[in-house]
Design an enzyme around this catalytic site. Structure first.
Site, PDB file in Angstrom:
ATOM      1  N   SER A   1       0.838  -1.187   0.000  1.00 12.21           N
ATOM      2  CA  SER A   1       0.000   0.000   0.000  1.00 12.21           C
ATOM      3  C   SER A   1       0.882   1.249   0.000  1.00 12.21           C
ATOM      4  O   SER A   1       1.710   1.415  -0.889  1.00 12.21           O
ATOM      5  CB  SER A   1      -0.956  -0.057   1.194  1.00 12.21           C
ATOM      6  OG  SER A   1      -2.007   0.859   1.043  1.00 12.21           O
TER       7      SER A   1
ATOM      8  N   ASP B   1      -8.848  -4.346  -5.998  1.00 13.64           N
ATOM      9  CA  ASP B   1      -8.382  -3.586  -4.836  1.00 13.64           C
ATOM     10  C   ASP B   1      -9.178  -2.296  -4.675  1.00 13.64           C
ATOM     11  O   ASP B   1      -9.267  -1.498  -5.607  1.00 13.64           O
ATOM     12  CB  ASP B   1      -6.891  -3.257  -5.002  1.00 13.64           C
ATOM     13  CG  ASP B   1      -6.221  -2.881  -3.696  1.00 13.64           C
ATOM     14  OD1 ASP B   1      -6.768  -2.012  -2.975  1.00 13.64           O
ATOM     15  OD2 ASP B   1      -5.157  -3.441  -3.387  1.00 13.64           O
TER      16      ASP B   1
ATOM     17  N   HIS C   1      -7.619  -5.712  -0.442  1.00  9.66           N
ATOM     18  CA  HIS C   1      -6.474  -4.810  -0.545  1.00  9.66           C
ATOM     19  C   HIS C   1      -5.192  -5.617  -0.456  1.00  9.66           C
ATOM     20  O   HIS C   1      -4.881  -6.197   0.575  1.00  9.66           O
ATOM     21  CB  HIS C   1      -6.546  -3.795   0.599  1.00  9.66           C
ATOM     22  CG  HIS C   1      -5.529  -2.706   0.527  1.00  9.66           C
ATOM     23  ND1 HIS C   1      -5.157  -2.101  -0.653  1.00  9.66           N
ATOM     24  CD2 HIS C   1      -4.814  -2.091   1.501  1.00  9.66           C
ATOM     25  CE1 HIS C   1      -4.260  -1.156  -0.392  1.00  9.66           C
ATOM     26  NE2 HIS C   1      -4.029  -1.141   0.901  1.00  9.66           N
TER      27      HIS C   1
END
Length: 534
Positions: A225, A452, A482
């Site tokens: 991320s 995602d 995610h």
């Protein structure tokens, strides 16, 4: 302001905020560097890990085989001989020391997530890598015990995260902007000294200090991320120091804050539609009313409006507001494993009970069951505002709302109003978008997930393009949630492990499709070790 847009690894975030977690002890203030010039990076002194404090998310100390250390780094790299701040680290040593490849440093995202809290709880997902790597993570500057950014107290944060974050009247707009101003003033009062220095470029320079202190000639890195943005900036600053690196759940380095927020609105709406379709496919087993995904989504919008007019009971004496419900919905979309909780939480909320959606919202905001907040929200705001130059007025924000609402009836308003998060922030931002070009770097494996919600799939291709020719290698995962590696998909894990453990790069544009056995190009043939790697 309250936001659903924390870019953090979903499973790790929920584990860190909702369940017990682990961390280590390190000092939190600033001090003077030794006199006589630039700071020397000394070897780390590893010792026993203490239980995390509230700012780190709370929980129990990690198992005895985990070790913790502190590394002093310059507060301001322009003045390396000046004040220093501590960077807290944690590691688990490789299980096969004779086959050890070095350290593998993790950043789990946020920005604002505590690595020393998250890694021990997530370590089972990386067990295959621990055989030959020391697993290492850290609290980036401004996070946990690494000179943490602190703003409002717990009671104030309860009110802050419950306030209306999609105002529709002048009175609500004033309450919204007043709340934002109070929060920023608290950040300046409690943490003004570190606010100018918590941006991603400084964190990337810290990463190279960590590499040196670990004794590694190259940085082997696993960024998830926001950790992909941090990794990209590191690769730009130190391309020759990149070892084997993986970027998973990739932040698009070409988007400014408005474009990124709009992308997230579309991403969360896509994930919500996928979840709703799954519910419809299960027929009578689905708890929710609606024979199509749109009907389910329309009922969610109806619930949001009802909660604006009249919140419902949540946990303890707190009431579930529209903002908290939306946060809870977003949190559940970070992982397919949480989809059943979303269905249950919405069903209960429609019946007047908001406990489950509130628990999910608390997880996103870093609130534990004792009512204590970690500093993930404060650090998230401080890092984003130190990075981004964008500052939106009330009028500019309102003009952009129709586009956000079109992108997502459920999340558009919230992400549109979140454009004002840095308006009035006491520190100017560093860039419009980060520079991640890294000519001369070793190959970086970039993994994008088509479903995602928080870091839309398109960002992976953009990261590959910006890293430059011969650097970024894209792997596509056709999944949900995610991130990809933490999904447990064997195809993704084989490809990532093959690169990190054996230096074998997948074919360009390889694809992993769950449940089909299709991993064409994802598991590389022998003889594809990149230059300069063992």
């Amino acid at each position: 302001m309250p936001t659903i847009a924390l870019r953090t690894a979903a499973a790790a975030a929920l584990a860190a905020a909702l369940l017990t977690s682990s961390a280590c002890s390190a000092g939190g203030g600033t001090k003077k560097a030794p006199a006589g010039g630039a700071m020397e990076t000394k070897p780390l002194k590893w010792g026993e890990c203490a239980a995390p404090d509230a700012a780190e998310g709370g929980g129990q100390a990690p198992p005895a085989d985990w070790q913790c250390a502190t590394l002093d780094v310059p507060l301001d790299y322009a003045q390396p001989e000046g004040e220093t701040i501590p960077i807290a680290l944690i590691r688990a040593k490789a299980r096969k020391p004779k086959e050890r490849l070095g350290s593998l440093v993790f950043n789990f995202g946020g920005p604002g997530g505590s690595g020393i809290t998250t890694l021990p709880g997530a370590a089972k997902d990386y067990a295959a890598l621990r055989d030959r790597y020391d697993l290492v993570s850290f609290d980036p500057r401004g996070v946990g015990r690494s000179a943490p950014v602190l703003c409002e107290n717990d009671k104030q944060l309860d009110a802050y995260y419950a306030q209306d974050s999609s105002p529709s009247t002048p009175e609500q707009e004033k309450a919204f902007t007043d709340g934002l101003r109070r929060y920023q003033q608290a950040c300046q009062t409690r943490s003004g000294k570190v606010l100018p220095y918590v941006g991603t470029e400084n964190a990337a320079r810290d990463l190279d200090r960590i590499r040196q202190a670990l004794g590694d000639p190259k940085l082997n890195y696993f960024g998830i991320s926001y950790g992909t943005e941090l990794g990209g900036v590191y690769a730009h600053l130190f391309p020759k120091n990149v070892g084997r690196a993986v970027f998973d759940a990739v932040v698009d380095p070409t988007k400014d804050s408005e474009q990124g927020a709009l992308g997230q609105a579309k991403g969360f709406q896509l994930a919500l539609g996928n979840w709703a379709q799954d519910c419809v496919n299960r027929g009578d087993q689905c708890r929710l009313q609606g024979s199509t995904p749109k009907e389910i989504e329309d009922n969610i919008v109806k619930l949001q409006k009802q909660l604006t007019a009249k919140p419902i009971p949540g946990i303890g004496d707190r009431m579930l507001t529209e903002t908290m419900a939306t946060n809870g919905i977003a949190q559940a979309l970070y992982s397919k494993e949480l989809w059943p909780l979303l269905e249950q939480g919405l069903d209960e909320a429609e019946g007047g009970q908001g406990q489950l959606l509130m628990a999910l919202s608390d997880a996103l905001n870093g609130r534990d069951q004792q009512g204590r907040y970690s500093n993930i929200g404060a650090a998230n705001t401080a890092i984003n505002c130190a990075d981004s130059k964008d500052r939106y007025s009330l009028e500019q924000t309102k003009a952009k709302l129709p586009e956000f609402r079109k992108a997502s009836p459920v999340f558009g308003d919230f992400l549109g109003w979140a454009l004002m998060s840095c308006t009035g922030w006491p520190v100017a931002g560093a860039w419009q978008t980060p520079d991640v070009s890294a000519p001369g770097s070793a190959p970086i494996l970039v993994v994008g997930n088509t479903g995602d919600p928080a870091t839309p799939y398109e960002g992976a291709r953009k990261m590959v393009e910006r890293l430059g020719k011969g650097v970024g290698v894209e792997l596509t995962y056709k999944g949900q949630g995610h991130g990809a590696y933490n999904s447990g998909d064997p195809c993704v894990q084989r490809a990532v492990n093959a690169y990190l453990l054996d230096g074998k790069v997948p074919a360009a544009n390889a694809v992993c499709t769950p449940g089909t056995g299709n991993d064409e190009g994802a598991v590389p043939p022998s003889g594809t070790t990149p230059p300069g790697q063992a």
